[in-house]
Design a protein around this motif. Structure first.
Motif, short mmCIF file in Angstrom:
data_model
loop_
_atom_site.label_atom_id
_atom_site.label_comp_id
_atom_site.label_asym_id
_atom_site.label_seq_id
_atom_site.Cartn_x
_atom_site.Cartn_y
_atom_site.Cartn_z
N CYS A 12 0.86 -1.19 0.00
CA CYS A 12 0.00 0.00 0.00
C CYS A 12 0.90 1.24 0.00
O CYS A 12 0.83 2.05 -0.89
N TYR A 14 1.19 4.23 1.36
CA TYR A 14 0.58 5.51 0.99
C TYR A 14 1.47 6.72 1.29
O TYR A 14 1.43 7.69 0.57
N ALA A 91 -2.35 0.29 -4.84
CA ALA A 91 -2.39 0.33 -3.37
C ALA A 91 -3.77 -0.01 -2.83
O ALA A 91 -3.90 -0.77 -1.86
#
Length: 113
Positions: A12, A14, A91
């Motif tokens: 992911c 982020y 993601a």
């Protein structure tokens, strides 16, 4: 106490959390981030910034001693990251997928800043 990044960050990544950290204690791996527990000042500002909900205080049951050890180990060798980058294109597909550590964790460093 410190905060640790757990397995939902894997794939992911982020990076919203790195921009709010006042002590720049995030380190970048190829497919996840970690927090250096010796540098973390336990402020918690990163927790609500994580869309993957992958950051926990080390006293939380989700932050097992193994996660604390992993964060410490890789924060000592991966490059520091202080600026948000574009997350992986997939993601959202990986957010919440169970078992990512065994199947997808990479100990390779990321690029850092």
């Amino acid at each position: 106490m410190a905060y640790v990044v757990t397995d939902n960050c894997i794939k992911c990544k982020y990076m919203d959390c790195v921009e709010v950290c006042p002590v720049d204690c995030f380190y970048e791996g190829e497919n996840m981030l970690v927090i250096h527990p010796d540098e973390c000042i336990d402020c918690g500002v990163c927790v609500p910034e994580c869309p993957a909900e992958a950051i926990f205080p080390d006293t939380d049951p989700s932050a097992t001693p193994a996660w604390l050890a992993l964060n410490h180990e890789y924060a000592s060798s991966w490059p520091n990251i202080t600026r948000k980058k574009i997350p992986p294109a997939d993601a959202r597909v990986w957010d919440g997928v169970p078992g990512k550590f065994d199947a997808h964790f990479s100990g390779e460093p990321g690029e850092g800043d």
